[in-house]
Motif scaffolding. Sequence first.
Motif, PDB file in Angstrom:
ATOM      1  N   ASN A  23       5.292   2.718  -7.680  1.00 37.33           N
ATOM      2  CA  ASN A  23       5.028   3.112  -6.300  1.00 37.33           C
ATOM      3  C   ASN A  23       3.537   3.404  -6.146  1.00 37.33           C
ATOM      4  N   VAL A  24       3.091   3.411  -4.910  1.00 37.47           N
ATOM      5  CA  VAL A  24       1.660   3.541  -4.624  1.00 37.47           C
ATOM      6  C   VAL A  24       1.103   4.844  -5.196  1.00 37.47           C
ATOM      7  N   MET A  25       1.837   5.932  -5.061  1.00 40.88           N
ATOM      8  CA  MET A  25       1.354   7.214  -5.589  1.00 40.88           C
ATOM      9  C   MET A  25       1.074   7.109  -7.091  1.00 40.88           C
ATOM     10  N   GLU A  26       1.970   6.507  -7.831  1.00 43.51           N
ATOM     11  CA  GLU A  26       1.794   6.393  -9.281  1.00 43.51           C
ATOM     12  C   GLU A  26       0.525   5.608  -9.622  1.00 43.51           C
ATOM     13  N   VAL A  27       0.287   4.545  -8.887  1.00 40.11           N
ATOM     14  CA  VAL A  27      -0.889   3.717  -9.163  1.00 40.11           C
ATOM     15  C   VAL A  27      -2.169   4.509  -8.894  1.00 40.11           C
ATOM     16  N   LEU A  28      -2.195   5.235  -7.785  1.00 45.08           N
ATOM     17  CA  LEU A  28      -3.381   6.033  -7.431  1.00 45.08           C
ATOM     18  C   LEU A  28      -3.602   7.149  -8.454  1.00 45.08           C
ATOM     19  N   ARG A  75      -1.433  17.728   8.746  1.00 43.16           N
ATOM     20  CA  ARG A  75      -2.559  17.941   9.663  1.00 43.16           C
ATOM     21  C   ARG A  75      -3.250  16.646  10.044  1.00 43.16           C
ATOM     22  N   HIS A  76      -3.304  15.702   9.094  1.00 41.96           N
ATOM     23  CA  HIS A  76      -4.058  14.468   9.311  1.00 41.96           C
ATOM     24  C   HIS A  76      -3.149  13.267   9.581  1.00 41.96           C
ATOM     25  N   TYR A  77      -1.987  13.537  10.123  1.00 40.69           N
ATOM     26  CA  TYR A  77      -1.004  12.480  10.405  1.00 40.69           C
ATOM     27  C   TYR A  77      -1.543  11.497  11.449  1.00 40.69           C
ATOM     28  N   GLU A  78      -1.397  10.212  11.153  1.00 38.04           N
ATOM     29  CA  GLU A  78      -1.719   9.152  12.124  1.00 38.04           C
ATOM     30  C   GLU A  78      -0.454   8.320  12.270  1.00 38.04           C
ATOM     31  N   SER A  79       0.143   8.376  13.448  1.00 35.65           N
ATOM     32  CA  SER A  79       1.480   7.808  13.617  1.00 35.65           C
ATOM     33  C   SER A  79       1.570   6.330  13.248  1.00 35.65           C
ATOM     34  N   ALA A  80       0.517   5.573  13.478  1.00 38.37           N
ATOM     35  CA  ALA A  80       0.595   4.123  13.235  1.00 38.37           C
ATOM     36  C   ALA A  80       0.413   3.732  11.773  1.00 38.37           C
ATOM     37  N   THR A  81      -0.269   4.561  11.000  1.00 39.01           N
ATOM     38  CA  THR A  81      -0.648   4.097   9.662  1.00 39.01           C
ATOM     39  C   THR A  81      -0.304   5.044   8.512  1.00 39.01           C
ATOM     40  N   SER A  82       0.099   6.265   8.805  1.00 36.96           N
ATOM     41  CA  SER A  82       0.378   7.222   7.729  1.00 36.96           C
ATOM     42  C   SER A  82       1.636   6.836   6.951  1.00 36.96           C
ATOM     43  N   ARG A  83       1.565   6.953   5.659  1.00 43.32           N
ATOM     44  CA  ARG A  83       2.725   6.769   4.768  1.00 43.32           C
ATOM     45  C   ARG A  83       2.576   7.706   3.579  1.00 43.32           C
ATOM     46  N   LEU A  84       3.688   7.961   2.926  1.00 39.68           N
ATOM     47  CA  LEU A  84       3.671   8.675   1.656  1.00 39.68           C
ATOM     48  C   LEU A  84       3.645   7.628   0.551  1.00 39.68           C
ATOM     49  N   GLY A  85       2.632   7.725  -0.289  1.00 37.08           N
ATOM     50  CA  GLY A  85       2.485   6.716  -1.343  1.00 37.08           C
ATOM     51  C   GLY A  85       3.690   6.617  -2.255  1.00 37.08           C
ATOM     52  N   CYS A  86       4.356   7.741  -2.476  1.00 37.85           N
ATOM     53  CA  CYS A  86       5.497   7.723  -3.411  1.00 37.85           C
ATOM     54  C   CYS A  86       6.693   6.996  -2.848  1.00 37.85           C
ATOM     55  N   GLN A  87       6.675   6.706  -1.563  1.00 38.26           N
ATOM     56  CA  GLN A  87       7.825   6.048  -0.936  1.00 38.26           C
ATOM     57  C   GLN A  87       7.609   4.551  -0.753  1.00 38.26           C
ATOM     58  N   ILE A  88       6.518   4.037  -1.298  1.00 34.88           N
ATOM     59  CA  ILE A  88       6.248   2.597  -1.196  1.00 34.88           C
ATOM     60  C   ILE A  88       6.316   1.992  -2.587  1.00 34.88           C
ATOM     61  N   SER A  89       7.397   1.299  -2.852  1.00 32.58           N
ATOM     62  CA  SER A  89       7.544   0.592  -4.122  1.00 32.58           C
ATOM     63  C   SER A  89       6.918  -0.782  -3.977  1.00 32.58           C
ATOM     64  N   LEU A  90       6.094  -1.133  -4.936  1.00 33.18           N
ATOM     65  CA  LEU A  90       5.334  -2.375  -4.817  1.00 33.18           C
ATOM     66  C   LEU A  90       6.160  -3.586  -5.234  1.00 33.18           C
ATOM     67  N   ARG A  91       6.052  -4.618  -4.401  1.00 38.35           N
ATOM     68  CA  ARG A  91       6.706  -5.898  -4.659  1.00 38.35           C
ATOM     69  C   ARG A  91       5.602  -6.927  -4.890  1.00 38.35           C
ATOM     70  N   ALA A  92       5.986  -8.066  -5.419  1.00 41.12           N
ATOM     71  CA  ALA A  92       4.992  -9.120  -5.682  1.00 41.12           C
ATOM     72  C   ALA A  92       4.229  -9.462  -4.411  1.00 41.12           C
ATOM     73  N   GLU A  93       4.913  -9.465  -3.286  1.00 45.57           N
ATOM     74  CA  GLU A  93       4.270  -9.857  -2.027  1.00 45.57           C
ATOM     75  C   GLU A  93       3.325  -8.781  -1.479  1.00 45.57           C
ATOM     76  N   ASP A  94       3.265  -7.643  -2.128  1.00 46.16           N
ATOM     77  CA  ASP A  94       2.335  -6.599  -1.695  1.00 46.16           C
ATOM     78  C   ASP A  94       0.969  -6.738  -2.357  1.00 46.16           C
ATOM     79  N   ASP A  95       0.759  -7.838  -3.027  1.00 42.18           N
ATOM     80  CA  ASP A  95      -0.520  -8.089  -3.683  1.00 42.18           C
ATOM     81  C   ASP A  95      -1.658  -8.003  -2.665  1.00 42.18           C
TER      82      ASP A  95
END
Length: 105
Positions: A23-28, A75-95
């Motif tokens: 997931n994105v959090m792990e990579v960061l 506090r810094h939430y942006e509705s269009a682009t904010s995500r939690l890195g730990c909730q995004i599992s990377l797939r090959a197409e996310d290159d």
Amino acid sequence: MPYLDVIDRNGESRQLSAREGDNVMEVLRDAGLPIEAVCGGCCVCATCHVYIDPAWVPRLASPKRGEVALLEGCRHYESATSRLGCQISLRAEDDGLALRLAPEE
Ligand code: FES
């Protein structure tokens, strides 16, 4: 192998390699970026907050309700682009997934 195109909190850009299924959090975190990830990826702390490049937002799976609820309390939430890195599992197409670290809460 997917890689992430990351802008850190100093505005510096770097490319981080990742493995499918990470997931994105792990990579960061593993790259030494200042991601606290206090809850270890259990979607309760929001210390892995990132902003996804707008071009990438529709290419990712939509966030679940619990993730959105947590983000809305940031506090810094942006509705269009904010995500939690730990909730995004990377797939090959996310290159090349482009994102920026949110400011510290
Ligand atoms: S690491 Fe805690 S919500 Fe992502």
